[in-house]
Design a protein around this motif. Structure first.
Motif, short mmCIF file in Angstrom:
data_model
loop_
_atom_site.label_atom_id
_atom_site.label_comp_id
_atom_site.label_asym_id
_atom_site.label_seq_id
_atom_site.Cartn_x
_atom_site.Cartn_y
_atom_site.Cartn_z
N VAL A 1 0.83 -1.20 0.00
CA VAL A 1 0.00 0.00 0.00
C VAL A 1 0.87 1.25 0.00
N ALA A 2 1.88 1.29 0.87
CA ALA A 2 2.73 2.47 0.97
C ALA A 2 3.51 2.71 -0.32
N LEU A 3 3.98 1.65 -0.95
CA LEU A 3 4.73 1.81 -2.20
C LEU A 3 3.82 2.32 -3.32
N ASN A 4 2.63 1.72 -3.47
CA ASN A 4 1.70 2.17 -4.50
C ASN A 4 1.36 3.64 -4.33
N TRP A 5 1.15 4.04 -3.10
CA TRP A 5 0.78 5.42 -2.79
C TRP A 5 1.97 6.36 -2.94
N GLY A 6 3.10 5.94 -2.39
CA GLY A 6 4.28 6.80 -2.41
C GLY A 6 4.76 7.12 -3.82
N GLU A 7 4.68 6.15 -4.73
CA GLU A 7 5.15 6.38 -6.09
C GLU A 7 4.25 7.34 -6.86
N GLN A 8 3.05 7.62 -6.33
CA GLN A 8 2.19 8.63 -6.94
C GLN A 8 2.52 10.03 -6.45
N GLU A 9 3.31 10.12 -5.39
CA GLU A 9 3.59 11.41 -4.76
C GLU A 9 5.01 11.92 -5.01
N VAL A 10 5.91 11.05 -5.43
CA VAL A 10 7.30 11.46 -5.63
C VAL A 10 7.77 11.04 -7.01
N ASP A 11 8.87 11.65 -7.46
CA ASP A 11 9.44 11.27 -8.73
C ASP A 11 10.24 9.97 -8.58
N ALA A 12 10.64 9.42 -9.71
CA ALA A 12 11.32 8.12 -9.70
C ALA A 12 12.65 8.18 -8.96
N GLY A 13 13.36 9.30 -9.06
CA GLY A 13 14.64 9.40 -8.38
C GLY A 13 14.50 9.36 -6.88
N THR A 14 13.55 10.12 -6.35
CA THR A 14 13.33 10.11 -4.91
C THR A 14 12.88 8.74 -4.44
N ALA A 15 11.98 8.11 -5.19
CA ALA A 15 11.52 6.77 -4.82
C ALA A 15 12.67 5.78 -4.81
N ALA A 16 13.58 5.88 -5.80
CA ALA A 16 14.72 4.96 -5.85
C ALA A 16 15.63 5.14 -4.65
N MET A 17 15.88 6.39 -4.30
CA MET A 17 16.77 6.65 -3.17
C MET A 17 16.19 6.15 -1.86
N MET B 1 15.73 8.42 -14.99
CA MET B 1 14.39 8.19 -15.54
C MET B 1 13.36 9.15 -14.98
N SER B 2 13.79 10.06 -14.10
CA SER B 2 12.87 11.01 -13.48
C SER B 2 12.75 12.25 -14.36
N GLY B 3 11.54 12.54 -14.77
CA GLY B 3 11.34 13.69 -15.64
C GLY B 3 10.71 14.88 -14.96
N GLU B 4 9.76 14.64 -14.06
CA GLU B 4 8.99 15.73 -13.48
C GLU B 4 9.67 16.35 -12.27
N GLY B 5 10.49 15.57 -11.57
CA GLY B 5 11.21 16.10 -10.43
C GLY B 5 10.32 16.50 -9.27
N ARG B 6 9.14 15.91 -9.16
CA ARG B 6 8.23 16.30 -8.09
C ARG B 6 8.48 15.41 -6.87
N ALA B 7 8.28 15.98 -5.73
CA ALA B 7 8.44 15.24 -4.48
C ALA B 7 7.65 15.95 -3.40
N SER B 8 7.14 15.18 -2.47
CA SER B 8 6.40 15.76 -1.36
C SER B 8 6.86 15.07 -0.09
N THR B 9 6.66 15.77 1.02
CA THR B 9 7.02 15.17 2.30
C THR B 9 6.24 13.88 2.53
N LEU B 10 4.95 13.89 2.18
CA LEU B 10 4.13 12.69 2.33
C LEU B 10 4.68 11.55 1.49
N GLY B 11 5.05 11.84 0.26
CA GLY B 11 5.57 10.79 -0.61
C GLY B 11 6.85 10.19 -0.09
#
Length: 322
Positions: A89-105, A148-158
């Motif tokens: 659940v957390a992964l599915n949700w988190g990947e909607q809130e952050v870019d690929a680079g932040t998720a990878a890190m 692979m990160s294009g949008e560069g978006r990230a949130s504290t929640l993500g």
């Protein structure tokens, strides 16, 4: 002398099982993309776990394996709640809130946590090659994500959700390891998947309503996630985990980012950039390093002969075993 090749041969089934796991987990990338457009994070996790539970239950009945022993239940409950439930659940949700680079890190902190928790709670060793390989692979995973990160978006929640996913993954693996000493890989996976599905039941209403509106392709991708990357891949993972350390298995999953790059290239026509390919190569190099073993020094001409095999020396290969 004649017994030395046997441990190496015995490792091949576990290595093959680990390879099946990472390939199927990498293949989940495309299916999650498709299903995630029509299903919310909780509904997608529940649908995936229900499909996986049905598939695993059928296999369990065919093989006539009953419930696991009582001693295995604490580990099954921990892995079911943290890994099958919280992580998905957390992964599915988190990947909607952050870019690929932040998720990878953030998410790829998981294997590092597995090694540290395995050493602290399970008494596993931390060989230098394992630590070095994990460092190389982590750098490769971050490189792949950033490239692979294009949008560069990230949130504290993500970021917090991805961190929660990493902690759930690590805690689930370390909790699962002791259970495999008392029950089969199929039993541990089946009842862990059922425990995760039970934890996700609050999302049942979302699943029912979204399934009525979702296109058939999204629903089929959700079923695929349940049958193959969940039912089959988690079973082969448990089989391999029972035959090696949690730290080494965690390091093996660093091959997933490299395989995702390759599969995205083949199935989605996403031609990887040079930086992406370099990151994937780092991931694979780190996995190879973490799985390698230091060679024993060979005796020189002036060295004394090795001691005769006895009870003490017979125990040494098991300590070095992974």
């Amino acid at each position: 002398m004649t017994q030395s090749p046997r441990p190496a041969r015995a490792q091949w089934p576990a290595l093959a099982a680990a390879a099946i796991t990472v390939v199927l987990w990498a293949s989940a990338f495309v299916s999650i993309r498709s299903a995630g457009e029509s299903y919310s994070p909780g509904a997608l996790a529940l649908g995936r776990l229900l499909a996986g539970s049905i598939a695993l239950g059928c296999v369990l009945l065919v093989r006539r394996e009953g419930p696991p022993p009582r001693a295995a239940w604490p580990g099954i409950a921990i892995s079911g709640l943290l890994w099958f439930g919280v992580y998905m659940v957390a992964l599915n949700w988190g990947e909607q809130e952050v870019d690929a680079g932040t998720a990878a890190m953030v998410v790829n902190i998981g294997p590092i946590l597995i090694a540290l928790l395995g050493a602290r709670l399970l008494g596993e060793a931390l060989p230098p090659r394992l630590l070095a390989g994990m460092a190389v692979s982590f750098a490769g995973a971050v490189t792949v994500g950033l490239s692979m990160s294009g949008e560069g978006r990230a949130s504290t929640l993500g970021v917090l959700l991805c961190l929660l996913a990493a902690v759930g993954y690590a805690g689930g693996v370390v909790g699962q390891k002791p259970a495999l000493a008392h029950a089969s890989a199929l039993q541990v996976t089946t009842f862990g998947c059922l425990a995760g599905a039970a934890a996700c039941l609050p999302f049942a209403g979302q699943l029912v309503s979204q399934a009525q509106r979702a296109p058939l392709s999204a629903t089929l991708n959700m079923v695929y996630l349940g049958v193959f990357p969940t039912a089959l891949a988690f079973t082969t993972w448990a089989y391999a985990l029972a035959r090696t350390t949690a730290g080494r298995m965690g390091a093996t999953t660093y091959a997933v980012p490299a395989l995702v790059v390759l599969m995205s290239w083949l199935t989605l026509d996403e031609v990887p950039a040079a930086l992406t390919m370099a990151g994937g190569a780092l991931c694979l190099a780190g996995v190879a390093l973490s799985r390698s073993r230091a060679r024993k020094p060979t005796a020189g001409k002036g060295d004394p002969p090795p001691p005769a095999a006895g009870p003490a020396s017979a125990d040494r290969p098991s300590r070095a075993g992974g």
